[in-house]
Design a protein around this motif. Structure first.
Motif, PDB file in Angstrom:
ATOM      1  N   ASN A  37       0.825  -1.200   0.000  1.00  0.00           N
ATOM      2  CA  ASN A  37       0.000   0.000   0.000  1.00  0.00           C
ATOM      3  C   ASN A  37       0.862   1.253   0.000  1.00  0.00           C
ATOM      4  N   VAL A  38       0.357   2.296  -0.632  1.00  0.00           N
ATOM      5  CA  VAL A  38       0.980   3.619  -0.568  1.00  0.00           C
ATOM      6  C   VAL A  38       0.260   4.399   0.530  1.00  0.00           C
ATOM      7  N   PRO A  39       0.977   4.838   1.588  1.00  0.00           N
ATOM      8  CA  PRO A  39       0.314   5.531   2.695  1.00  0.00           C
ATOM      9  C   PRO A  39       0.400   7.048   2.580  1.00  0.00           C
ATOM     10  N   LEU A  40      -0.606   7.726   3.083  1.00  0.00           N
ATOM     11  CA  LEU A  40      -0.591   9.180   3.168  1.00  0.00           C
ATOM     12  C   LEU A  40      -1.547   9.607   4.273  1.00  0.00           C
ATOM     13  N   ILE A  41      -1.094  10.561   5.100  1.00  0.00           N
ATOM     14  CA  ILE A  41      -1.942  11.107   6.163  1.00  0.00           C
ATOM     15  C   ILE A  41      -1.973  12.620   6.017  1.00  0.00           C
ATOM     16  N   LEU A  42      -3.178  13.179   5.940  1.00  0.00           N
ATOM     17  CA  LEU A  42      -3.372  14.623   5.849  1.00  0.00           C
ATOM     18  C   LEU A  42      -4.014  15.108   7.138  1.00  0.00           C
ATOM     19  N   TYR A  43      -3.496  16.217   7.687  1.00  0.00           N
ATOM     20  CA  TYR A  43      -3.953  16.739   8.975  1.00  0.00           C
ATOM     21  C   TYR A  43      -4.558  18.123   8.768  1.00  0.00           C
ATOM     22  N   TYR A  44      -5.774  18.321   9.324  1.00  0.00           N
ATOM     23  CA  TYR A  44      -6.498  19.583   9.157  1.00  0.00           C
ATOM     24  C   TYR A  44      -6.873  20.148  10.533  1.00  0.00           C
ATOM     25  N   SER A  45      -6.691  21.462  10.688  1.00  0.00           N
ATOM     26  CA  SER A  45      -7.064  22.118  11.935  1.00  0.00           C
ATOM     27  C   SER A  45      -8.358  22.910  11.734  1.00  0.00           C
ATOM     28  N   THR A  46      -9.040  23.199  12.830  1.00  0.00           N
ATOM     29  CA  THR A  46     -10.197  24.089  12.801  1.00  0.00           C
ATOM     30  C   THR A  46      -9.995  25.146  13.868  1.00  0.00           C
ATOM     31  N   SER A  47     -10.725  26.244  13.746  1.00  0.00           N
ATOM     32  CA  SER A  47     -10.512  27.377  14.661  1.00  0.00           C
ATOM     33  C   SER A  47     -11.269  27.226  15.971  1.00  0.00           C
ATOM     34  N   HIS A  48     -12.133  26.237  16.054  1.00  0.00           N
ATOM     35  CA  HIS A  48     -12.888  26.066  17.291  1.00  0.00           C
ATOM     36  C   HIS A  48     -13.211  24.589  17.479  1.00  0.00           C
ATOM     37  N   VAL A 151      -8.967  17.290  12.221  1.00  0.00           N
ATOM     38  CA  VAL A 151      -9.239  16.012  11.570  1.00  0.00           C
ATOM     39  C   VAL A 151      -7.964  15.495  10.903  1.00  0.00           C
ATOM     40  N   ALA A 152      -7.722  14.189  11.033  1.00  0.00           N
ATOM     41  CA  ALA A 152      -6.655  13.518  10.285  1.00  0.00           C
ATOM     42  C   ALA A 152      -7.297  12.492   9.373  1.00  0.00           C
ATOM     43  N   ILE A 153      -6.921  12.503   8.110  1.00  0.00           N
ATOM     44  CA  ILE A 153      -7.424  11.529   7.149  1.00  0.00           C
ATOM     45  C   ILE A 153      -6.244  10.676   6.704  1.00  0.00           C
ATOM     46  N   GLY A 154      -6.211   9.442   7.209  1.00  0.00           N
ATOM     47  CA  GLY A 154      -5.154   8.504   6.846  1.00  0.00           C
ATOM     48  C   GLY A 154      -5.652   7.562   5.756  1.00  0.00           C
ATOM     49  N   MET A 155      -4.849   7.386   4.711  1.00  0.00           N
ATOM     50  CA  MET A 155      -5.269   6.587   3.560  1.00  0.00           C
ATOM     51  C   MET A 155      -4.178   5.630   3.133  1.00  0.00           C
ATOM     52  N   CYS A 156      -4.588   4.434   2.747  1.00  0.00           N
ATOM     53  CA  CYS A 156      -3.697   3.460   2.130  1.00  0.00           C
ATOM     54  C   CYS A 156      -4.332   3.006   0.823  1.00  0.00           C
ATOM     55  N   ILE A 157      -3.605   3.127  -0.255  1.00  0.00           N
ATOM     56  CA  ILE A 157      -4.115   2.722  -1.572  1.00  0.00           C
ATOM     57  C   ILE A 157      -3.161   1.695  -2.157  1.00  0.00           C
ATOM     58  N   SER A 158      -3.706   0.648  -2.733  1.00  0.00           N
ATOM     59  CA  SER A 158      -2.875  -0.425  -3.267  1.00  0.00           C
ATOM     60  C   SER A 158      -2.032   0.064  -4.440  1.00  0.00           C
ATOM     61  N   HIS A 159      -0.756  -0.311  -4.421  1.00  0.00           N
ATOM     62  CA  HIS A 159       0.129   0.055  -5.523  1.00  0.00           C
ATOM     63  C   HIS A 159      -0.256  -0.668  -6.807  1.00  0.00           C
ATOM     64  N   LYS A 160      -1.067  -1.710  -6.706  1.00  0.00           N
ATOM     65  CA  LYS A 160      -1.545  -2.386  -7.906  1.00  0.00           C
ATOM     66  C   LYS A 160      -2.576  -1.535  -8.648  1.00  0.00           C
ATOM     67  N   PHE A 161      -3.202  -0.591  -7.933  1.00  0.00           N
ATOM     68  CA  PHE A 161      -4.154   0.303  -8.585  1.00  0.00           C
ATOM     69  C   PHE A 161      -3.450   1.493  -9.221  1.00  0.00           C
ATOM     70  N   GLY A 162      -2.475   2.068  -8.524  1.00  0.00           N
ATOM     71  CA  GLY A 162      -1.861   3.260  -9.093  1.00  0.00           C
ATOM     72  C   GLY A 162      -0.708   3.805  -8.280  1.00  0.00           C
ATOM     73  N   ASP A 163      -0.060   4.819  -8.833  1.00  0.00           N
ATOM     74  CA  ASP A 163       1.050   5.499  -8.198  1.00  0.00           C
ATOM     75  C   ASP A 163       0.540   6.751  -7.487  1.00  0.00           C
ATOM     76  N   MET A 164       1.449   7.604  -7.022  1.00  0.00           N
ATOM     77  CA  MET A 164       1.034   8.785  -6.275  1.00  0.00           C
ATOM     78  C   MET A 164       0.236   9.764  -7.140  1.00  0.00           C
ATOM     79  N   ALA A 165       0.539   9.861  -8.417  1.00  0.00           N
ATOM     80  CA  ALA A 165      -0.232  10.740  -9.294  1.00  0.00           C
ATOM     81  C   ALA A 165      -1.684  10.268  -9.372  1.00  0.00           C
ATOM     82  N   ALA A 166      -1.892   8.967  -9.506  1.00  0.00           N
ATOM     83  CA  ALA A 166      -3.252   8.415  -9.529  1.00  0.00           C
ATOM     84  C   ALA A 166      -3.926   8.597  -8.174  1.00  0.00           C
ATOM     85  N   PHE A 167      -3.160   8.427  -7.103  1.00  0.00           N
ATOM     86  CA  PHE A 167      -3.660   8.622  -5.745  1.00  0.00           C
ATOM     87  C   PHE A 167      -4.193  10.046  -5.589  1.00  0.00           C
TER      88      PHE A 167
END
Length: 443
Positions: A37-48, A151-167
């Motif tokens: 899997n290709v992993p990626l975690i994106l982290y988002y803040s809110t003001s309240h 909020v944190a959005i953690g994602m794993c996408i199979s490398h058999k489906f695509g590369d980071m550009a496809a992700f």
């Protein structure tokens, strides 16, 4: 600091996949990609701080928009059948996990690196090596909310489906659907184009992916982030170009950091009295190599390796940095020019297209006379600005890639610097951290 899972489910496409699309055949390049899997975690803040009912709405809203996105990205709701080399688009669903952290996002971001890195896996929905078996989802998502409303959005996408550009095409499609301001015209920009298997089919006689299995993970490996600011990279570029008049091109920031790290690794081998080949594979995105240029929503794996090597011999003079920069540049140019000709030819020369993969495989398969490294750049990809409705991410990360001697490079927060996420064995990592050239340019 705890993260508790509240819900774990499979999310299916909002519209069932037609039977005519049931068998999604992988391409030549998909076949060359490892079962991981290709992993990626994106982290988002809110003001309240968001109340519990609003956080519940976030979970539900993201689930609904994910379901709609899977209608277009229908292979991600299926399962890969490794022995038949196709994705069974059976709408079994993507894994979707809802979790709650009992701390604030700022607390996590301000942790020392050692503590922070130990927690990264907790934001991912699965182990990155849980891929390739019939029950393994091709897409897994974990949405974690913080006490502060972040909020944190953690994602794993199979490398058999695509590369980071496809992700990134998938992420942009999902994020656009999630934004209240998103519309169908915006979504259409990120509709996937599944054309690789038609243009570059996997030859019948080609070995299956079992010949290209990932190497086993090594327990004594550690991950570190080496951060290089834009001004330091400019200084490094000026130094390299002033020391060698044979360098006629302007080295990119990625090329300079690859060269800096590779030189340090070669110097470490020399200092330890090793007499080996130091072998570097740089991942090359072929979308810009294809003539005419492939569209950005060209989904699948469309990458190859630019390989270069240096013979390490005890007693030799230390290899200088300009020489390594030139070696990397020539290797990339040779690969891209050769592929540009091969990809445009109506008759596909699969022996030529396979050569960089075979060289890479040979360097890591039971060859004790080679120290092999792989460098991949995620710089300038669109996930840095991905907006699900809360603005741009305040941080993004990967986690332990499980494959030693791997370097993933990403843009820093300012955009002109580089963060090199390095995975090495503990001994080599300690030596790398002490390297004077690296310390001279690293934050």
């Amino acid at each position: 600091m705890e993260i508790n899972v509240n819900v774990s489910k499979l999310v299916k496409p909002s519209t069932p996949t037609p039977s005519t699309l049931r068998n999604f055949h992988i391409s030549f390049f998909d076949d060359k990609s490892g079962n991981e899997n290709v992993p990626l975690i994106l982290y988002y803040s809110t003001s309240h701080k968001e109340p519990n009912d609003v956080q519940t709405n976030i979970f539900n809203h993201l689930e609904i928009s994910l379901s709609k996105t899977l209608t277009e990205f229908y292979p991600l709701a299926g399962r890969y059948t490794r022995h038949s080399s196709f994705i069974d688009c059976n709408d079994q669903g993507a894994l979707y996990i809802q979790a709650k952290a009992n701390f604030q996002l700022s607390e996590f971001l301000h942790l020392k690196w050692e503590l922070k890195s130990d927690m990264l896996q907790a934001f991912l929905p699965c182990d990155i090596r849980k891929a390739g078996e019939v029950d393994d989802p091709l897409l897994s998502v974990k949405v974690t909310t913080f006490d502060c409303g972040g909020v944190a959005i953690g994602m794993c996408i199979s490398h058999k489906f695509g590369d980071m550009a496809a992700f990134c095409t998938f992420i942009n499609n999902w994020a656009t659907r999630s934004r209240k301001t998103g519309n169908e015209l915006e979504v259409a920009k990120y509709s996937p184009l599944f054309a690789l298997a038609d243009r570059f089919p996997k030859p019948d006689q080609q070995l299956t992916d079992e010949a290209f299995e990932r190497s086993p993970s090594v327990n004594n490996s550690v991950m570190r982030v080496f951060s290089f600011k834009g001004y330091a990279i400019t200084k490094l570029r000026e130094k390299v170009m002033s020391e060698d008049n044979n360098i006629k091109h302007r080295p990119s920031k990625v090329q300079l950091i690859v060269a800096l790290l590779w030189k340090a690794l070669v110097d470490i081998d020399k200092a330890n009295g090793e007499s080996k080949v130091s072998f570097v594979s740089q991942v090359v995105n072929l979308r810009n190599v294809l003539v005419p240029k492939a569209p950005e929503n060209f989904c699948g794996n469309f990458v190859t390796f630019a390989n270069a090597q240096i013979k390490v011999s005890e007693g030799d003079n230390m290899v200088d940095l300009p020489l390594i920069v030139k070696l990397l540049h020539d290797s990339t140019n040779k690969t891209t020019s050769g592929y540009a000709r091969a990809l445009s030819h109506p008759e596909k020369d699969y022996d030529f297209l396979s050569k960089p993969f075979s060289e890479r495989l040979k360097s890591i398969t039971g060859n004790s006379d080679v120290n092999a490294y792989v460098f991949t750049s995620w710089c300038k990809f669109s996930f840095y600005t991905t907006d699900f409705g809360w603005g741009k991410p305040v941080w993004r990360s990967i986690t332990d890639m499980k494959t030693p001697q791997t370097v993933v490079m990403m843009d820093d927060e300012e955009g002109d610097g580089v963060e090199a996420w390095v995975l090495m064995d503990k001994k080599r990592m300690c030596e790398l951290e002490r390297d004077l050239n690296i310390k001279a340019y690293m934050v």
